[in-house]
Structure formats: structure tokens, C-alpha cells
Motif scaffolding. Structure first.
Motif, PDB file in Angstrom:
ATOM      1  N   ASN A  19       5.637  39.551  17.642  1.00 44.25           N
ATOM      2  CA  ASN A  19       4.998  40.597  18.466  1.00 44.25           C
ATOM      3  C   ASN A  19       3.608  40.908  17.911  1.00 44.25           C
ATOM      4  O   ASN A  19       2.644  41.045  18.661  1.00 44.25           O
ATOM      5  CB  ASN A  19       5.826  41.896  18.443  1.00 44.25           C
ATOM      6  N   ALA A  20       3.529  41.017  16.582  1.00 46.35           N
ATOM      7  CA  ALA A  20       2.249  41.341  15.940  1.00 46.35           C
ATOM      8  C   ALA A  20       1.228  40.225  16.185  1.00 46.35           C
ATOM      9  O   ALA A  20       0.049  40.497  16.418  1.00 46.35           O
ATOM     10  CB  ALA A  20       2.456  41.546  14.443  1.00 46.35           C
ATOM     11  N   ARG A  21       1.705  38.991  16.173  1.00 46.43           N
ATOM     12  CA  ARG A  21       0.799  37.859  16.402  1.00 46.43           C
ATOM     13  C   ARG A  21       0.177  37.950  17.806  1.00 46.43           C
ATOM     14  O   ARG A  21      -1.020  37.760  17.988  1.00 46.43           O
ATOM     15  CB  ARG A  21       1.567  36.538  16.244  1.00 46.43           C
ATOM     16  N   LYS A  22       1.018  38.294  18.783  1.00 49.80           N
ATOM     17  CA  LYS A  22       0.516  38.427  20.169  1.00 49.80           C
ATOM     18  C   LYS A  22      -0.541  39.531  20.247  1.00 49.80           C
ATOM     19  O   LYS A  22      -1.579  39.360  20.872  1.00 49.80           O
ATOM     20  CB  LYS A  22       1.673  38.824  21.107  1.00 49.80           C
ATOM     21  N   ILE A  23      -0.228  40.683  19.643  1.00 48.32           N
ATOM     22  CA  ILE A  23      -1.159  41.811  19.694  1.00 48.32           C
ATOM     23  C   ILE A  23      -2.452  41.434  18.959  1.00 48.32           C
ATOM     24  O   ILE A  23      -3.558  41.663  19.454  1.00 48.32           O
ATOM     25  CB  ILE A  23      -0.535  43.098  19.094  1.00 48.32           C
ATOM     26  N   TYR A  24      -2.306  40.823  17.783  1.00 50.12           N
ATOM     27  CA  TYR A  24      -3.465  40.413  16.972  1.00 50.12           C
ATOM     28  C   TYR A  24      -4.378  39.484  17.769  1.00 50.12           C
ATOM     29  O   TYR A  24      -5.596  39.680  17.801  1.00 50.12           O
ATOM     30  CB  TYR A  24      -2.957  39.720  15.703  1.00 50.12           C
ATOM     31  N   ILE A  25      -3.801  38.498  18.430  1.00 45.92           N
ATOM     32  CA  ILE A  25      -4.605  37.525  19.167  1.00 45.92           C
ATOM     33  C   ILE A  25      -5.430  38.218  20.254  1.00 45.92           C
ATOM     34  O   ILE A  25      -6.612  37.960  20.403  1.00 45.92           O
ATOM     35  CB  ILE A  25      -3.711  36.393  19.745  1.00 45.92           C
ATOM     36  N   SER A  26      -4.825  39.161  20.975  1.00 45.80           N
ATOM     37  CA  SER A  26      -5.621  39.764  22.055  1.00 45.80           C
ATOM     38  C   SER A  26      -6.455  40.962  21.610  1.00 45.80           C
ATOM     39  O   SER A  26      -7.370  41.359  22.318  1.00 45.80           O
ATOM     40  CB  SER A  26      -4.741  40.104  23.260  1.00 45.80           C
ATOM     41  N   LEU A 179      -0.037  52.402  20.091  1.00 47.00           N
ATOM     42  CA  LEU A 179      -1.387  52.673  19.595  1.00 47.00           C
ATOM     43  C   LEU A 179      -2.412  51.613  19.974  1.00 47.00           C
ATOM     44  O   LEU A 179      -3.603  51.831  19.836  1.00 47.00           O
ATOM     45  CB  LEU A 179      -1.333  52.795  18.062  1.00 47.00           C
ATOM     46  N   THR A 180      -1.970  50.463  20.422  1.00 48.08           N
ATOM     47  CA  THR A 180      -2.911  49.414  20.822  1.00 48.08           C
ATOM     48  C   THR A 180      -2.757  49.145  22.324  1.00 48.08           C
ATOM     49  O   THR A 180      -1.686  49.369  22.891  1.00 48.08           O
ATOM     50  CB  THR A 180      -2.658  48.094  20.062  1.00 48.08           C
ATOM     51  N   LYS A 181      -3.850  48.656  22.920  1.00 44.02           N
ATOM     52  CA  LYS A 181      -3.843  48.407  24.356  1.00 44.02           C
ATOM     53  C   LYS A 181      -2.796  47.345  24.720  1.00 44.02           C
ATOM     54  O   LYS A 181      -2.033  47.509  25.684  1.00 44.02           O
ATOM     55  CB  LYS A 181      -5.242  47.928  24.778  1.00 44.02           C
ATOM     56  N   THR A 182      -2.780  46.294  23.931  1.00 39.76           N
ATOM     57  CA  THR A 182      -1.827  45.204  24.195  1.00 39.76           C
ATOM     58  C   THR A 182      -0.394  45.683  23.989  1.00 39.76           C
ATOM     59  O   THR A 182       0.499  45.358  24.772  1.00 39.76           O
ATOM     60  CB  THR A 182      -2.105  44.012  23.251  1.00 39.76           C
ATOM     61  N   GLY A 183      -0.194  46.476  22.937  1.00 40.23           N
ATOM     62  CA  GLY A 183       1.138  47.020  22.664  1.00 40.23           C
ATOM     63  C   GLY A 183       1.626  47.861  23.828  1.00 40.23           C
ATOM     64  O   GLY A 183       2.783  47.772  24.248  1.00 40.23           O
TER      65      GLY A 183
END
Ligand code: ADP
Ligand code: NI
Length: 206
Positions: A19-26, A179-183
Motif C-alpha cells: 500500500n505504501a509503495r502505491k502511495i509513494y509512487i503517486s 492524510l495523503t491524497k492517494t490514501g
């Protein structure tokens, strides 16, 4: 983390990492995110959790520091990881006011995503069983939709917890705490799935 059956096992950790990898990438458009900090925080985030670690808080911190020293993580990275791991948990809303680093926000969202959607439903019932709570007790009123945790607390008098109510007390609140847009985007999809599940469940037990 083997032999843990409430959904806090090794595979939870790997899901959080993905999940973190997906958020990190975007989210890393400004190239300001430190992947090493995110990766270490994901891998270590539940090791010293009070639910599993029976020692004192100080001892639990030492466990993580020892692991990071052993694999020669730089001291400023250790500090960043410790701040994230110590402050990211839900803890009844107590940690909501602590400002996390950008990496911390990614990790916290990644962990919370695993409490939502189909996986979140499975984990809730596994944890509920561990806590010896019934799946559902029709004598306990289903809470109305709450705006925040204060409202949840205020609404309950004496009541026996059951896992269906846990969705209303916590899981349905999480999408607004991302807290993040992607999240947030990923959480919304999982939130809708849980709402569908609850609707169907309550229909069946009517
Ligand atoms: P955090 O991940 O912030 O430490 P928890 O450990 O409380 O938060 O929650 C992790 C998982 O355990 C989630 O999937 C959550 O739904 C589940 N869980 C926690 N408390 C309960 C409960 N009372 N009933 C059912 N599931 C629970
Ligand atoms: Ni976790």
C-alpha cells in the motif's frame, strides 16, 4: 510475526508495504519522500506494538533500535523511523494531533488501508474473535453515523461491544482521517465496499 492470527501477521506487514509503495509512487512528484524511511517503518511498525510486545515501552523501543543498528541503518534514519512507528497508531484517536513527517503520513495511510475494504472486514472479525466479542448482538443498538470519536463516546452508555459496531466506532471514520491524497482515494473505494457489506449484513439479520 508468525503464529499471529488477528491480521497483524507478516502478511499484514507486506500488504502495508505494498500500500505504501502505491502511495509513494503517486505522491513523490516533488522527489521529497525518503523510501528507506517508509520501507523500514512499514516493516517494523507492529513489532513493538503493545498488543503483542509484553515488555515496557522503553524496552519495545530498544528492540527496534537494536534491529536497525544490526543492519547498520544511519542514525538520522533511525530517528525518523522511530518517530513514525511511535506515533502512527490509532490508539483511540489519541495520536491524531501528533504531526507526522510526510513519510509518516504515507505509512499511516498504508496501515489504515489494511483495516478497510475486504481485508479490513476479515481482520475485524478475526480481531473480534480474539477479543471474545460476538459478531453481532441485535440487543446492542447500531450506532448512528458519527462525526468524530467524541460523539462515539458520548452516544454509548453501558453496552457490550460487538464487531459489527466496531465498524461504526472506528472503521467507517477512517476515510476522513487519511492524510495523503492517494490514501484518501484508495480508502474511499474500500469504504464503499464496507458500507455495502454492512447493508447486506443488517438486511440478512433483520
Ligand atoms: P492500529 O493499526 O492503528 O494499531 P488497531 O491495532 O486497533 O489499530 O487495529 C488494527 C486492526 O485490528 C484493524 O483491522 C481493526 O479493525 C482491528 N481491530 C481493532 N480493534 C478491534 C475491535 N474491537 N473489534 C474488531 N476489530 C478490531
Ligand atoms: Ni499495522
Amino acid at each position: 510475526m508468525y503464529g499471529e492470527y488477528t491480521g497483524h501477521d507478516y502478511f499484514h506487514v507486506i500488504r502495508v508495504l505494498e500500500n505504501a509503495r502505491k502511495i509513494y509512487i503517486s505522491e513523490n512528484t516533488k522527489k521529497d519522500l525518503n523510501w528507506e524511511v517508509i520501507e523500514l517503518s512499514c516493516l517494523l511498525h507492529d513489532i513493538a506494538d503493545h498488543k503483542f510486545f509484553k515488555g515496557t515501552e522503553e524496552e519495545s523501543k530498544q528492540v527496534l533500535i537494536k534491529i536497525m543498528n544490526k543492519i547498520k541503518v544511519q542514525s538520522d534514519t533511525v530517528e525518523k523511523v522511530m518517530h513514525i512507528v511511535n506515533n502512527m497508531s490509532f490508539k483511540g484517536g489519541k495520536n491524531e494531533k501528533i504531526e507526522l513527517s510526510h513519510e509518516g503520513k504515507v505509512v499511516r495511510d498504508a496501515d489504515r488501508l489494511d483495516a478497510l475494504g475486504a481485508v479490513g472486514i476479515a481482520r475485524a472479525f478475526a480481531t473480534g474473535s480474539y477479543l471474545k466479542r460476538p459478531i453481532y448482538n441485535p440487543e446492542n443498538k447500531i450506532p448512528k453515523k458519527f462525526k468524530n470519536l467524541e460523539e462515539v463516546k458520548k452516544a454509548y452508555g453501558i453496552y457490550e461491544a460487538n464487531t459489527i459496531n466496531h465498524f461504526y466506532e472506528k472503521l467507517l471514520l477512517l476515510k476522513d482521517l487519511m492524510l495523503t491524497k492517494t490514501g484518501k482515494k484508495l480508502a474511499l473505494k474500500r469504504h464503499k465496499y464496507m458500507e455495502g457489506f454492512l447493508k447486506e449484513f443488517l438486511q440478512e439479520v433483520k
